[in-house]
Structures are given as structure tokens and as C-alpha cells.
Design an enzyme around this catalytic site. Structure first.
Site, PDB file in Angstrom:
ATOM      1  CG  PHE A  80     -30.312  -6.677 -11.601  1.00 16.42           C
ATOM      2  CD1 PHE A  80     -29.608  -5.845 -12.457  1.00 16.42           C
ATOM      3  CD2 PHE A  80     -31.364  -6.147 -10.883  1.00 16.42           C
ATOM      4  CE1 PHE A  80     -29.956  -4.503 -12.589  1.00 16.42           C
ATOM      5  CE2 PHE A  80     -31.722  -4.818 -11.009  1.00 16.42           C
ATOM      6  CZ  PHE A  80     -31.014  -3.992 -11.868  1.00 16.42           C
ATOM      7  CG  PHE A 100     -32.279  -2.327 -17.974  1.00 14.25           C
ATOM      8  CD1 PHE A 100     -31.341  -1.780 -17.102  1.00 14.25           C
ATOM      9  CD2 PHE A 100     -33.121  -3.312 -17.497  1.00 14.25           C
ATOM     10  CE1 PHE A 100     -31.250  -2.190 -15.790  1.00 14.25           C
ATOM     11  CE2 PHE A 100     -33.041  -3.733 -16.179  1.00 14.25           C
ATOM     12  CZ  PHE A 100     -32.101  -3.184 -15.323  1.00 14.25           C
ATOM     13  CG  ASP A 101     -26.297  -1.560 -17.627  1.00 14.05           C
ATOM     14  OD1 ASP A 101     -25.489  -1.617 -18.565  1.00 14.05           O
ATOM     15  OD2 ASP A 101     -26.028  -1.063 -16.518  1.00 14.05           O
ATOM     16  CE1 TYR A 110     -31.508   2.932 -10.804  1.00 17.18           C
ATOM     17  CE2 TYR A 110     -32.322   0.830 -11.626  1.00 17.18           C
ATOM     18  CZ  TYR A 110     -31.263   1.677 -11.346  1.00 17.18           C
ATOM     19  OH  TYR A 110     -29.976   1.278 -11.601  1.00 17.18           O
ATOM     20  CB  ILE A 153     -30.690  -0.353  -6.756  1.00 21.34           C
ATOM     21  CG1 ILE A 153     -30.297  -1.760  -7.234  1.00 21.34           C
ATOM     22  CG2 ILE A 153     -30.766   0.632  -7.922  1.00 21.34           C
ATOM     23  CD1 ILE A 153     -31.308  -2.376  -8.186  1.00 21.34           C
ATOM     24  CE1 TYR A 159     -25.674  -4.235 -14.877  1.00 18.76           C
ATOM     25  CE2 TYR A 159     -23.415  -4.169 -14.067  1.00 18.76           C
ATOM     26  CZ  TYR A 159     -24.496  -3.542 -14.674  1.00 18.76           C
ATOM     27  OH  TYR A 159     -24.404  -2.239 -15.066  1.00 18.76           O
TER      28      TYR A 159
END
Length: 566
Positions: free
Chosen positions: A155, A93-94, A138, A112, A83
Site C-alpha cells: 500500500f 486492486f484499489d 486479508y 485491516i 492510497y
């Protein structure tokens, strides 16, 4: 639409297209148009669709899945993904693209909410972009420093693989992860014989036990190695491969196990990891009501139809004794298959009962105890002499059969002829002292003609001789109700009454002796208890705080002055 409605969109719902109008085709984008109903449009590459009615989660398919079977993971399944997560401005961010894939259990809160709801709509090999609103990501808190508060996220997820994870015993004791799906839909029963391959290890990888190269066979109910095996195989399909995590209560318990033969020791309270493959299984079925004749199916038959009484069956079979000696072989090359009529006593009763349970093309192995074989008679068969009271084993193949007419399809003369034939067979068995099978033949007569008085009378005689006195009384009652002047039935009733009186006396004596023995035992135990009390040491009365010397002890005992009796 309720803004808090987070139900998944279903095919019954109208799926809202969130593309700008300039990207829509009025000719083809109508529900049920050329490109199919709404549920099929969910697969369109590049089309953003709502997954939740409140718009909290949308999905855009980037690449279709590669799996032939259109299955998606379920809650509790273990999924592995790549992902990339980005903020609305495109900031990453990731990401796992430059490292190992991410594995998690779906639907249990490890990720999540948007992931739990979105990934379960994917198929193996599929890649999709999910837009997740804050309440499914979040929330108002965000995840500093990378994710600001109250921020929608995107995502890009690729579902690499997934394994079903099942709680086999529903108490967490045996967790099953499916590595390879099995075939068919059937699973073994307690009575079935299964063949498995396995490796058992500790959590640190130490090998404890391993099956031989050709696997092991066992009856499910009897289990193998540890309790987890019998529970797990009942949940498996043929050729299924799984990994089990086994807690001590389904393994070797809190005490573990010492090394045994070539198998390693199991430490105290050890959790086991088991690689298990269900190679095959043979269904085991009960043939007779008393569970004495049991067959193991080695090849399943066709359809669901089975022979009835009077059917003509074409078969091949081999009969062996307990020592493996073949006493009979029929219908095998070069000999032609054998034709047998069920209920004509052409084979031993146990084999005849088995034939009535078989389907076309079925092959089975049946074990027949003496009472369903040649009983206490010595029998010279085609290839060997069968000793008295022998257990017989037959391997039988049902090639084909032609069913006889059912009793309700017979006309009057046919019913009379069929009933007379079975009654004569019953009489022959009765004369030979084979009372159980004689009674069964009379039952066949009564299936055709429920008020055949001769069959009722003969069956009553058979029941009486077997000391089934209540059943005998019922049959005689029916005969006398229909024919009050039946002399033979009246005489048989008198004999039966004498048997019943003698039987009641025997029972009364038996239970009387039993109760007398119980009373004597109770009296003996009571006397022993009284004797034991009489031998106890005498303790002097206690007054005020005192020092008491108990016989056999030198110990000071202080007694509470206000509770001298305690």
C-alpha cells in the site's frame, strides 16, 4: 525471534535493515554511526524497515511529513489518506488517487490490521509504502475477486490529515474531534470563567443556536446551553477548536426543547453537532478558607513565588461598589504605584488576604463581602463614601514584592519584636470587636512563637467570644499546663465552663423540643392512619365461590374455593 511477536519495534530494539547488502554502506549504516541512532534512521527515504518484530509489516518512507510538530495519530483518531493498493506482481486492486480521499477511525478495526498499525507511525503530509503480510491483511480467505487468498499486499499511503477523536465523558455521550490544536497544556477547572464561540446544529445541518460575534462567558461548573458544554470545555486548551457529537442525554434529553427567543426548536431525542472554540479563560481561585473571598485572574503572574506575611508589595488597584461607583483608586497614572506591607492592616482584610496569593505581574479582580471589608461601618474613602455592609470589588495588579524573612530565619530579638507587633495588632482588633481577625493575628504570633502565653490567652478569649468553645478550651489548657498559677487564665476557664454548661442546656432543650415535635407528628400520622382504616367498607366473609357486592361497586368477584384467603 518469535515468529508470532507482533510488537512494534521501539528505539530500544535493534532495527533490522532488510535492504540487499549491495545497497548498504558498511561505514555509515552501523547503529549509532554518523547518520544517528536507529530511531532516527526510521525517517530515511527509500529504506525499508520492519515495524513489527515478526516481520509482518514493513515501511518505506517515500516523502517526509510537512507538519512542524512531529506528532502521529493515535487509536480513535480520525485520519484522511490517499492510497494505492497493489498485488506482488504490481497489479493495482484499489486506489483513491482518482477519487475522494478515504477517511476512517484509526485502531478500531475499520481497516485491516496492517493499516491500523502502520498509519499510526506516520506524520501529516508523509507518504510511505507498507508491505503487509497476509495475517495483517486479508489472511487465508483473501478478498475475491481482487485479492487472492494468503497474499501479501503493498500500500502506497499518504497521510493528508488527522483529527484527534476523544470520548469526553467515557460513555459515548460526548465525542470530541479536534479540528485545531490548542496552546499550552492547561485546561479550565470547574470554578474558572471561560469564553467560547459556538454553533449548535442538528444532524441534518439545521442551526439551533449560535454565540454572539464576541462569544459568551460562563463559569464552567454552571455550564451553558446544555450539559455537553461544561464537560467539553474542561478537556480543551486555550484556542482549541473542536467538533462535538452530543447524544440526547448531554443535549436536550428525550423531550427536546421548544423554540426559544432567536433559537430554533430541538426535536425529541435529538443528537447535536457542536462547533466549539475555547477563546480564553480566567482562572478563579478561592482566597480564604471559608470560600467567601474569591478572585478571578485576568492576567497570569510570573513564576510560582508569592508574598508572605510582612512582605512589602508594590501594587495598583481600583475599588468599586456594587453599583459600579469607584470609591478608591491608587497607584494609577499619574500617581505612582502604592507600597503596602502585608499583615500591617493598611488595606481591608479581604484585599490583604488576596495580595498574599498573588504572583509578580498578576492582575486579578476580587470580590470582598462586608465581613472582609469595612463590615457594618460607614467609611469615607478617597473618592466616595462606602455605606455600611457593602460588598467591595477590587481590580489589582501586583507589580512587585519583597518577601519578609520567614519566622525560622529570624534571630531571637527579631522574633520577639515580630511577635510583639502582631500581638499588639491583635489586641487592637479585639478591642474593636473584630474577633475573627484578632484571632488570625494571634495565630501569626503563634507561628513565630508557639508557646507565647499572652497570644494563646488572647486567642482563647476571642474564640470564646465567637462561641468556638472547644478551641478556646484547647488554648486555655495549653496556658495552664505551662503556667498553672496564671490567675487570668483560671478566671477565663471558669467563664468558659459556665458558657459550656449553658450551651449544653440550650442544645439539650433544642434537641428535646425537636424530638418532642417528631413524636407528636408520628402520633398524629398514626391516628390518621387508624381513622382511615376504620372508614374502609366492610366486606362480608367469603365462603366457597361467591358473588360479593362491594359497597360502591356492582361487580361479581369469583374467589378460588381452595384459596379463600387469597
Amino acid at each position: 525471534m518469535d515468529p508470532d511477536d507482533e510488537r512494534l519495534v521501539t528505539k530500544e530494539d535493534k532495527i533490522e535493515d532488510v535492504r540487499p547488502k549491495s545497497f548498504r554502506c558498511e561505514m555509515h549504516d552501523k547503529s549509532g554511526g554518523e547518520d544517528g541512532p536507529p530511531e532516527l534512521k526510521m525517517k530515511e527515504v527509500g529504506v525499508e524497515r520492519k515495524l513489527l518484530k515478526n516481520g509482518g509489516l514493513t515501511k518505506t518512507v517515500v516523502k517526509h511529513g510537512t507538519c512542524k510538530h512531529p506528532k502521529s495519530p493515535l487509536s480513535g483518531d480520525e485520519v484522511t489518506v490517499h492510497y494505492t493498493g497493489t498485488l506482488p506482481d504490481g497489479t493495482v486492486f484499489d486506489s483513491t488517487r482518482d477519487k475522494e480521499p478515504f477517511t476512517f477511525k484509526l485502531g478500531v478495526g475499520q481497516v485491516i490490521r496492517g493499516w491500523d498499525k502502520g498509519v499510526k507511525t506516520m506524520r501529516k503530509g508523509e507518504q510511505a509504502v507498507f508491505t503487509v503480510q497476509p495475517q495483517y491483511a486479508y489472511g487465508k480467505a483473501g478478498q475475491p475477486p481482487g485479492i487472492p487468498p494468503d497474499t501479501p499486499l503493498r500500500f502506497d499511503i499518504e497521510l493528508l490529515s488527522w483529527c484527534s477523536v476523544k470520548d469526553v465523558c467515557r460513555d459515548g455521550g460526548v465525542m470530541k474531534k479536534i479540528v485545531r490544536e490548542g496552546k499550552s497544556w492547561e485546561t479550565p477547572k470547574d470554578s474558572d470563567e471561560v469564553k467560547v464561540n459556538y454553533e449548535v446544529k442538528l444532524e441534518d445541518g439545521t442551526l439551533i443556536s449560535k454565540s454572539p460575534d464576541d462569544g459568551v462567558k460562563f463559569i464552567v461548573e454552571e455550564g451553558w446551553l446544555c450539559p455537553a458544554f461544561k464537560h467539553a470545555v474542561k478537556s480543551m486548551k486555550i484556542e482549541e477548536v473542536v467538533v462535538l457529537m452530543v447524544q440526547p442525554e448531554y443535549g436536550f434529553g428525550i423531550d427536546g426543547r421548544e423554540a426559544k427567543d432567536s433559537e430554533g426548536p430541538v426535536p425529541l431525542n435529538a443528537t447535536l453537532i457542536v462547533d466549539l472554540e475555547l477563546v480564553s479563560w480566567n482562572s478563579v481561585e478561592i482566597v480564604t478558607d471559608d470560600k467567601k473571598v474569591i478572585k478571578k485572574i485576568t492576567k497570569k503572574g510570573e513564576s510560582y513565588e508569592k508574598p508572605n506575611g510582612g512582605s512589602t508589595v508594590t501594587i495598583k488597584y481600583v475599588g468599586t461598589l456594587s453599583d459600579g461607583a469607584i470609591f478608591e483608586k491608587r497607584g494609577l497614572h499619574p500617581e505612582d504605584p502604592v507600597t503596602v506591607t502585608i499583615d500591617d492592616d493598611q488595606v481591608v482584610p479581604g484585599l490583604e488576604e488576596t495580595l498574599a496569593t498573588m504572583k509578580k505581574g498578576e492582575v486579578c479582580i476580587v470580590m470582598i463581602p462586608p465581613e472582609y471589608g469595612f463590615e457594618n461601618e460607614e467609611k469615607q474613602c478617597h473618592l466616595a463614601l462606602v455605606p455600611a455592609n457593602s460588598t467591595l470589588t477590587y481590580e489589582v495588579e501586583m507589580i512587585s514584592f519583597v518577601k519578609a524573612k520567614d519566622s525560622w530565619d529570624l534571630d531571637g530579638p527579631q522574633k520577639i519584636a515580630a511577635a510583639a507587633k502582631k500581638k499588639d495588632q491583635g489586641n487592637d482588633l479585639f478591642k474593636k470587636g473584630k474577633l475573627f481577625f484578632a484571632a488570625r493575628k494571634y495565630e501569626k504570633v503563634l507561628e513565630i512563637d508557639s508557646m507565647n502565653l499572652k497570644a494563646l490567652f488572647r486567642r482563647a478569649q476571642a474564640y470564646s467570644a465567637m462561641m468556638d468553645l472547644e478551641l478556646a478550651e484547647q488554648d486555655l489548657k495549653k496556658v495552664l499546663e505551662s503556667d498553672p498559677n496564671n490567675r487570668d487564665a483560671k478566671l477565663e476557664q471558669k467563664k468558659l465552663n459556665k458558657k459550656q454548661v449553658a450551651h449544653r442546656k440550650t442544645e439539650a432543650k433544642l434537641y428535646g423540643n425537636m424530638f418532642a415535635r417528631l413524636i407528636k407528628m408520628e402520633e398524629k400520622e398514626s391516628k390518621q392512619a387508624d381513622k382511615g382504616l376504620a372508614n374502609l367498607p366492610q366486606v362480608p366473609a367469603l365462603i366457597n365461590p361467591a358473588e360479593v357486592s362491594v359497597q360502591g361497586y356492582n361487580q361479581r368477584v369469583t374467589v378460588c374455593p381452595s384459596h379463600a384467603g387469597c
